[in-house]
Design an enzyme around this catalytic site. Sequence first.
Site, PDB file in Angstrom:
ATOM      1  N   LEU A   1      82.670  67.805  29.655  1.00 59.10           N
ATOM      2  CA  LEU A   1      82.581  68.400  30.994  1.00 59.10           C
ATOM      3  C   LEU A   1      83.828  69.222  31.262  1.00 59.10           C
ATOM      4  CD1 LEU A   1      81.589  68.719  33.916  1.00 59.10           C
ATOM      5  CD2 LEU A   1      82.688  66.531  34.429  1.00 59.10           C
ATOM      6  N   ASP A   2      84.974  68.584  31.178  1.00 65.55           N
ATOM      7  CA  ASP A   2      86.261  69.221  31.424  1.00 65.55           C
ATOM      8  C   ASP A   2      87.224  68.719  30.357  1.00 65.55           C
ATOM      9  OD1 ASP A   2      88.632  70.263  32.353  1.00 65.55           O
ATOM     10  OD2 ASP A   2      88.851  68.810  33.986  1.00 65.55           O
TER      11      ASP A   2
END
Length: 842
Positions: A712-713
């Site tokens: 995601l990040d």
Amino acid sequence: MLGNGVVGILAESVNKWERRAPLTPSHCARLLHGGTGVSRIIVQPSTKRIHHDALYEEVGAEISQDLSQCGLILGIKQPKLEMILPDRAYAFFSHTHKAQKENMPLLDKILAERASLYDYELIVGDSGKRLLAFGKFAGRAGMIDFLRGLGQRFLSLGYSTPFLSLGSSYMYPSLAAAKAAVISVGEEIATQGLPLGICPLVFVFTGSGNVCSGAQEIFKLLPHTFVNPSNLPDLHRMDTDHSRHASKRVFQVYGCVVTAQDMVEPKDATKVFSKADYYSHPEHYNPTFHEKIAPYASVIVNCMYWEQRFPQLLSYKQMQNLTSQGCPLVGIADITCDIGGSIEFVNRPTSIDSPFFRYDPITNSYHDDMEGNGVICLAVDILPTEFAKEASQHFGNILSQFVINLASSTDITMLPAHLRRACIVHRGVLTSFYDYIPRMRSSDSEEASENSTNSVSNKRKYNILVSLSGHLFDKFLINEALDIIEAAGGSFHLVNCHVGQSAEAESFSELEVGADEKAVLNQIIDSLTAIANPTENDRFLDQDSSKISLKLGKVEENGIEKEPDLKNKSAVLIIGAGRVCQPAAEMLSSFGKPSSSQWYKTLLEDDFECLTDVEVIVGSLYLKDAEQIVEGIPNVSGIQLDVMDLVSLYKYISQVEVVISLLPPSCHVIVANACIELKKHLVTASYVDSSLSMLDDKAKHAGITILGEMGLDPGIDHMMAMKMINQAHERKGKIKSFTSYCGGLPSPEAANNPLAYKFSWNPAGAIRTGCNPATYKWSGETIHIDGDNLYDSATRLRLPELPAFALECLPNRDSLLYGDLYSITEASTIFRGTLRYEGMLI
């Protein structure tokens, strides 16, 4: 008459033991005097109902044989046909929605009288679970009845036991009194013990629903120990040794809960058990219950759903072999009352007043007494009525809430969704949910016309056997399947149908589907596959319970059968069994292999070589973690794998094409070097650090891809950023400022700890991010933050679209790297930040 606010309660007439009532006097009192819109309640007189007529009169109900003034009439079991009045609404367990032949006269009568029918079995919540059921009471009553019979059986075998003092469930004035009697038996076992000759006394429970829960509730009142199925042989050896050297009594009983994994094993020895695969393809499994469980069982408490496509628990022959080998099995408590089902020799129901028969496997004979050889069997199909008072109270607590709507409603569209779905017939017409019933009746009819599209004798050019299993009828998926077939221009014939008998039970139908064109059959298969793999927008919130299992048989074209040869296989290894592992495994198992529709479309086109089948292996330092992650996911297996054990690491990587490392970042370089040497691709969700970057040339030389920052990040934020940046550059634009905010924020109501955070990955790693130094560019100025000062550098952030969110932002590592990676060196601001709730402790 519909919606006139007058409610009738039927006198039960199907079985002499049926003493339950849909509403108790206390429920009637609340309905009549609670401003519910129910103006009158008329109760047919009954001298066997658990609550006397006088008690209903005391709360304001009327006692009358005549229910003609009632708009809504309630019962437990189906009434006699002559009791069905025109233009009334009825609610009871009708057993008609699965087109059961024996109950079609009742349905025809309701249709002819222009009446309405609501079936309790079909009242389900948004999760797909039945709201009105007696399952726990069946388990409780069945267990008590069997313990009583067990005492009698042991006495006939020459052993006196505390079980002999128990009565049948109906002999007690209340469930509490019955439980007290079981507790008393348990106290006697704990103090005086059981004879060694009948020990270890092992109760094996099958199933996991309300029925099994109720049975175990009673069992647990005895002094007991639960053992794992794998420990049953050791338990018997231990007790045999104790019988030679220790005391002469045993002071407890043993319980063992078995699941499908304990009952079967894959035919392919290289495969591991998969619950989802077993339910979809039971033919790929061999039965093992008779070898691994039954030889150590004293009592089998059968509470599970079963259908003919699954292996049986015990067949006639298996039971005969077990008996000849000295199996300690004393009896079967078939609380499901699945006649001729999972336990083949339980081939007849029993009654409350005569709950047992004895089966002698050696002579293959049946007896009505407790004397002689063999096992005793209980198979009563009306167990909940033995606790009529408590069962009626439990049932009425829920039903009375629905009566308020049903008694005053004249328009079905105004009812709540769960009641609309439970309406089979409205004013003499089948509702849209159940318009499959006449089609199934027509298909199943032996008198089907040769000109009918559903006739067996009128086969189409292309035919295929389609097996559907799941909650076909209580969630209307059978209706959807038949609509798909007919809408496409195909035909079907109902070959086989077995219906579930409990709230948790699934049903099974086999349909011969035909079409004159390959394209039509392809379309049907595509659409059936779609309902077998529902999307996020499906009707029910509980996706798994509303989903069906689809199995497609051989395609027959002009009498010639074809089946594919799946030669090409690929595999993926996921290392690490943390919280992010299971979604990855589920995604790969569903997207990695061709769908059933693709599989059969290729089959029809005679192109078998292009198919691939992806298998997923999940490796963890602890085997238990891996097995827990993969349970129920098809084509996924779990293994024990320590990445520091290079021999094992290379062994498993060599068997796959792609490796996904979900390990801590420090472990990636070990896995990456192995992948380079074995020429296998590697994907990670972690930041690409210097140790991985140094392997770039080696990976290119090996012809593999090492793909990092795919979470995601970082990960999704990269892709979103590049999409926007590329679009701007394609239009000759320039990026003046780039800011990216990311972070795994829990929903506000879940941010209920001092950190206001929930860890979905390694907590130590999450905290260490707060020690990372950060560098970014803001309005042309390069700013550096030391790791020790990172939290102090947090700045408040408010989102105009979400003004109530109090957020703050921390700079995230070295943002300047992305100036080159994103090709935005012209930007005066390049900032990547991590969001969190304001005021967190760290």
